[in-house]
Write a protein that holds these residues in place. Sequence first.
Motif, PDB file in Angstrom:
ATOM      1  N   GLN A   1       0.172  -1.156  -6.046  1.00 14.34           N
ATOM      2  CA  GLN A   1      -0.440  -2.114  -6.965  1.00 14.34           C
ATOM      3  C   GLN A   1      -1.247  -1.389  -8.044  1.00 14.34           C
ATOM      4  OE1 GLN A   1      -2.193  -5.136  -4.025  1.00 14.34           O
ATOM      5  NE2 GLN A   1      -1.301  -6.410  -5.621  1.00 14.34           N
ATOM      6  N   THR A   2      -0.652  -0.409  -8.621  1.00 16.58           N
ATOM      7  CA  THR A   2      -1.140   0.395  -9.744  1.00 16.58           C
ATOM      8  C   THR A   2      -2.237   1.383  -9.371  1.00 16.58           C
ATOM      9  OG1 THR A   2      -2.922  -1.052 -10.588  1.00 16.58           O
ATOM     10  CG2 THR A   2      -0.671  -1.592 -11.272  1.00 16.58           C
ATOM     11  N   LYS A   3      -2.693   1.408  -8.107  1.00 19.03           N
ATOM     12  CA  LYS A   3      -3.784   2.294  -7.715  1.00 19.03           C
ATOM     13  C   LYS A   3      -3.398   3.135  -6.499  1.00 19.03           C
ATOM     14  CE  LYS A   3      -6.379   0.381 -10.847  1.00 19.03           C
ATOM     15  NZ  LYS A   3      -6.778   1.099 -12.088  1.00 19.03           N
ATOM     16  N   ARG A   4      -3.986   4.341  -6.421  1.00 23.05           N
ATOM     17  CA  ARG A   4      -3.748   5.192  -5.256  1.00 23.05           C
ATOM     18  C   ARG A   4      -4.693   4.875  -4.106  1.00 23.05           C
ATOM     19  NH1 ARG A   4      -3.949  11.297  -6.761  1.00 23.05           N
ATOM     20  NH2 ARG A   4      -5.833  10.608  -7.887  1.00 23.05           N
ATOM     21  N   MET A   5      -5.814   4.252  -4.408  1.00 25.52           N
ATOM     22  CA  MET A   5      -6.782   3.913  -3.368  1.00 25.52           C
ATOM     23  C   MET A   5      -7.448   2.587  -3.699  1.00 25.52           C
ATOM     24  SD  MET A   5      -8.368   4.796  -0.497  1.00 25.52           S
ATOM     25  CE  MET A   5      -7.995   6.566  -0.330  1.00 25.52           C
ATOM     26  N   HIS A   6      -7.467   1.694  -2.708  1.00 22.44           N
ATOM     27  CA  HIS A   6      -8.208   0.446  -2.825  1.00 22.44           C
ATOM     28  C   HIS A   6      -9.362   0.519  -1.827  1.00 22.44           C
ATOM     29  CE1 HIS A   6      -5.226  -1.697  -5.338  1.00 22.44           C
ATOM     30  NE2 HIS A   6      -4.376  -0.908  -4.715  1.00 22.44           N
TER      31      HIS A   6
ATOM     32  N   ILE B   1      -1.681   4.592   0.874  1.00 23.61           N
ATOM     33  CA  ILE B   1      -0.373   4.986   1.398  1.00 23.61           C
ATOM     34  C   ILE B   1      -0.240   6.494   1.216  1.00 23.61           C
ATOM     35  CG2 ILE B   1       2.132   4.696   1.239  1.00 23.61           C
ATOM     36  CD1 ILE B   1       1.635   2.002  -0.114  1.00 23.61           C
ATOM     37  N   PRO B   2      -0.299   7.267   2.285  1.00 19.31           N
ATOM     38  CA  PRO B   2      -0.166   8.723   2.138  1.00 19.31           C
ATOM     39  C   PRO B   2       1.232   9.083   1.659  1.00 19.31           C
ATOM     40  CG  PRO B   2      -0.151   8.103   4.456  1.00 19.31           C
ATOM     41  CD  PRO B   2      -0.495   6.870   3.694  1.00 19.31           C
ATOM     42  N   ASP B   3       1.303  10.107   0.822  1.00 14.09           N
ATOM     43  CA  ASP B   3       2.595  10.571   0.323  1.00 14.09           C
ATOM     44  C   ASP B   3       2.915  11.960   0.869  1.00 14.09           C
ATOM     45  OD1 ASP B   3       4.911  10.088  -1.101  1.00 14.09           O
ATOM     46  OD2 ASP B   3       4.195  11.092  -2.909  1.00 14.09           O
ATOM     47  N   SER B   4       2.329  12.270   2.008  1.00 10.58           N
ATOM     48  CA  SER B   4       2.601  13.538   2.669  1.00 10.58           C
ATOM     49  C   SER B   4       2.282  13.377   4.150  1.00 10.58           C
ATOM     50  CB  SER B   4       1.745  14.670   2.074  1.00 10.58           C
ATOM     51  OG  SER B   4       0.362  14.420   2.289  1.00 10.58           O
TER      52      SER B   4
ATOM     53  N   LEU C   1      -2.008   2.286   5.293  1.00 10.09           N
ATOM     54  CA  LEU C   1      -3.054   2.237   6.297  1.00 10.09           C
ATOM     55  C   LEU C   1      -4.316   1.612   5.723  1.00 10.09           C
ATOM     56  CD1 LEU C   1      -2.719   5.856   7.756  1.00 10.09           C
ATOM     57  CD2 LEU C   1      -2.098   3.745   8.943  1.00 10.09           C
ATOM     58  N   VAL C   2      -5.099   0.995   6.583  1.00 11.53           N
ATOM     59  CA  VAL C   2      -6.442   0.543   6.228  1.00 11.53           C
ATOM     60  C   VAL C   2      -7.380   1.100   7.283  1.00 11.53           C
ATOM     61  CG1 VAL C   2      -8.006  -1.399   5.891  1.00 11.53           C
ATOM     62  CG2 VAL C   2      -5.633  -1.570   5.130  1.00 11.53           C
TER      63      VAL C   2
ATOM     64  N   HIS D   1     -14.832  -4.751  -4.405  1.00 12.26           N
ATOM     65  CA  HIS D   1     -13.473  -4.205  -4.393  1.00 12.26           C
ATOM     66  C   HIS D   1     -13.371  -3.203  -5.534  1.00 12.26           C
ATOM     67  CE1 HIS D   1      -8.931  -5.081  -5.279  1.00 12.26           C
ATOM     68  NE2 HIS D   1      -9.139  -3.849  -4.865  1.00 12.26           N
ATOM     69  N   LEU D   2     -13.188  -1.930  -5.173  1.00 10.51           N
ATOM     70  CA  LEU D   2     -13.225  -0.852  -6.150  1.00 10.51           C
ATOM     71  C   LEU D   2     -11.975   0.009  -6.072  1.00 10.51           C
ATOM     72  CD1 LEU D   2     -16.850   0.348  -5.309  1.00 10.51           C
ATOM     73  CD2 LEU D   2     -16.214  -1.286  -7.089  1.00 10.51           C
TER      74      LEU D   2
END
Length: 318
Positions: free
Chosen positions: A125-130, A173-176, A184-185, A143-144
């Motif tokens: 959703q356009t972000k690497r970390m929510h 979502i890890p990419d490695s 994950l949350v 929410h940042l």
Amino acid sequence: MSLRTRTRRTPARALALTAGTAALSLALAACGSDAMSGMDHGASPAATSAAATAGGGHQGHQMPGADAASPATADAADAPGLAAERNGYRLTSTAGTLTAGAPAEYRFTVTGPDGRPVTAFRTDQTKRMHFYAVRSDLTGFQHLHPEMAGDGTWTAPLAALTAGTWRVYASFIPDSGAGRGTGLVLSRTVTVPGEGAAAAAELPAATGTATVDGYTVTVEGTPVAGKAGELKVTVSRDGKPVTDLQPYLETFAHLTAFHAGDQAFAHLHPETKAEAGGTGGPSLPFHAELPAAGDWRLFLQFQTGGQLHTAGLTLKVG
């Protein structure tokens, strides 16, 4: 219930269940996100993290500021989003306390199964970390989208916090590593000392409407635990339907929920995906299965005229 407007300076995801229940299953039709089918918000922690609690105890050592494991909290790790460690991935931070009444920076890292900080994350959703923060009484929702330094340290710029116990959540979502591509949350608790820290606000009664910044949000649907159903959100203003909702994180609204009592994490998306430059509304359908009964505090975020609005309401699941 009206919440203060947040700007889009740092504008974010799964319905949870109480401790000891089965894993959460979300049915999100046509939301267009491949990552959601792989989301793992944490039913039973992996064997290597069986000792993790709501704040997370790691085998072999205790991070500064970490919550200690106890029989009263150990089972809480089974509820979605309440464990600090899942499948070998761990949310770590030295921040056990933050100052009340003033903006604060919360720094954290995500370590992988190899024990090293993770620096490769997929865009979701356009972000690497929510990143989310909510007080134990389900007030003060934030929410940042924090920034990551080259060494894997994330910094979340929190607005002023009221005294009390807060839980912070990292959705990614890890990419490695072994968990590559699986969302994950993870979460931890943080204490904000000060007057009124022990005072808990009463959860607002369940209602189908909320108001914020002159907008009225209506939620229709009678979800039943363990059965698929639909929630329809409608946005209006002065009695007229709102049709100029702007895309926000690839949708026309973002819906986050927290279960009363244990703060289990939940996240839903509209069934329709927002097209860049398009507008939407007034109705937004959400499709989900809600496996646990009880009260949920919902926070709906939507954007109009470049301004982000956040409305909160309580939903009862039978």
